[in-house]
Design a protein around this motif. Sequence first.
Motif, mmCIF file in Angstrom:
data_model
loop_
_atom_site.group_PDB
_atom_site.id
_atom_site.type_symbol
_atom_site.label_atom_id
_atom_site.label_comp_id
_atom_site.label_asym_id
_atom_site.label_seq_id
_atom_site.Cartn_x
_atom_site.Cartn_y
_atom_site.Cartn_z
ATOM 1 N N ILE A 79 1.022 -1.268 -0.140
ATOM 2 C CA ILE A 79 0.270 -0.123 -0.229
ATOM 3 C C ILE A 79 0.802 1.548 -0.057
ATOM 4 N N GLY A 80 1.656 1.424 0.897
ATOM 5 C CA GLY A 80 2.700 2.098 0.463
ATOM 6 C C GLY A 80 3.332 2.936 -0.598
ATOM 7 N N GLU A 81 3.825 1.705 -1.525
ATOM 8 C CA GLU A 81 3.417 2.303 -3.444
ATOM 9 C C GLU A 81 2.756 3.228 -3.825
ATOM 10 N N ALA A 82 1.161 2.333 -3.390
ATOM 11 C CA ALA A 82 0.088 3.324 -3.958
ATOM 12 C C ALA A 82 -0.505 4.533 -3.014
ATOM 13 N N HIS A 83 0.269 4.166 -1.899
ATOM 14 C CA HIS A 83 0.793 6.537 -1.252
ATOM 15 C C HIS A 83 1.756 7.272 -2.008
ATOM 16 N N ASN A 84 2.592 6.464 -2.100
ATOM 17 C CA ASN A 84 3.939 7.303 -2.879
ATOM 18 C C ASN A 84 3.784 7.700 -3.890
ATOM 19 N N MET A 85 2.179 6.734 -5.342
ATOM 20 C CA MET A 85 2.843 7.372 -5.656
ATOM 21 C C MET A 85 1.554 8.574 -6.436
#
Length: 446
Positions: free
Chosen positions: A141-147
Amino acid sequence: MKNIMHLNAFLIHSPMNHTVGSWTHPDSTVGSSFAQPDMWQDVARTLERGKFDAIFFADQLATYGNYRARTDEALVHAVQFPVHDPTLLIPMLATVTERLGFAVTLSATYYPPYMAVRKLSTLDHLTKGRIGWNIVTSVHIGEAHNMGWENMIAHDARYERADEYMQVCHKLWQSWEADAVVADKTSGVYVDPSKVHPINHKGKWFSCPGISPVSPSPQGYPVLFQAGASGAGRDFCAKHAEAAFGVQLTPRAMKAYADDMRARVKNLGRDPASLKFIWGIQAIVGGTEEEARRKQRDINERVPVEGGLALLSGHTSHDLSQYDLDQPVEDIEIEGIRGLFEIFTKMYQSGDLGRDRLTMREVGKIYGATIGCPQIVGTPEQVADQMEAILDETGGHGFNITPSTMPGSITEFVDTVVPVLQKRGLHRTEYTGQTLREHLRQEACA
Ligand SMILES: Cc1cc2nc3c(=O)[nH]c(=O)nc-3n(C[C@H](O)[C@H](O)[C@H](O)COP(=O)(O)O)c2cc1C
């Protein structure tokens, strides 16, 4: 005569590879040297000396932050973090090698397909055809947030979207006819417009009118690797990949995975032999079996349980700190890499490893040690025996070898195990091809 093995080094452009805590080992220098090119260039030269097919770079786009809903454990234990861009390192490795390939992970969820094609095809030109792509749909989910996304796209929808993504990529790769570049100074024509075709793609997920910004590269498109392990991931792999990267703890589980994948490939009307199986392993070599076991204990004892669980919590997008460390692990419904988590539930339930249930503490240790890649331990001959047996039993084609210490264990493998494999005719003594696809398709020694 047996087929040769395909050997890749399974690395990540980070101070830690796939063994949490390994950067603290006296034989590891990666912790202090990972941000500079020199160590990586030495590793690339060593791997080319060992006639490896490629370096296989994992990648991810965030700090793991699921465990205890914070990033502290990931930061303290350097859990695949910091993580630098592998695509920028590759040209620096290509300049010191001639044949070694480079397979790189690039997210089909977060890179627009036009940008992925641009990056990969440019790299394929710069390396003279030595590029592969590990197609991932991304996991935490952190990847989604960073994008800039509030949520991850749901698991199976990510694969449906990735399927259309691949259509866009293939259309872009085919948007140039092979002889479209004229580069004729006399006529002043660089590209023949009649031989370049805008793709005008408009689908459910993507719209892309253009032509590829990169002229046809030596391989046409990168060698396609994939490591999806869930049902949707396996279907995607069966449809798109040239090589499946499988992580399974035992040869029996590898064989079950390969049999299932071959059936899926066949159902699609594709030749099952056109998909290669590359198994994740970690080789730990010693002058004697006792020495190798001692090394294994030393490496595994360094794995911090919370570092391993921070990694697995990230990969599963699930906070594993909520479970008692000393209670047996149950089936858990997760969003991230389902296949990887099932290794620790279904596989142990199968009784293959002589155990019914693991505790969460054991899972943290095992996952932190190798993300589920089996450790192959022994003298060079014993390691070669086990590698040979795995391929015989599973019908597999090679290995992604994750180092236990970096770069020490890579040099040790090349200097001690590679000559044994070569002597047995199981590994090339010279490259016969120039491109990564030629390496992957090579079956026997010249
Ligand atoms: C062995 C293995 C290695 C993987 N390496 C990466 C990686 O480096 N980066 C990444 O974002 N995803 C990686 N993945 C994730 C997947 O390729 C895939 O996108 C994800 O597992 C979700 O699909 P699944 O549920 O089918 O496993 C890896 C998965 C496996 C099983």
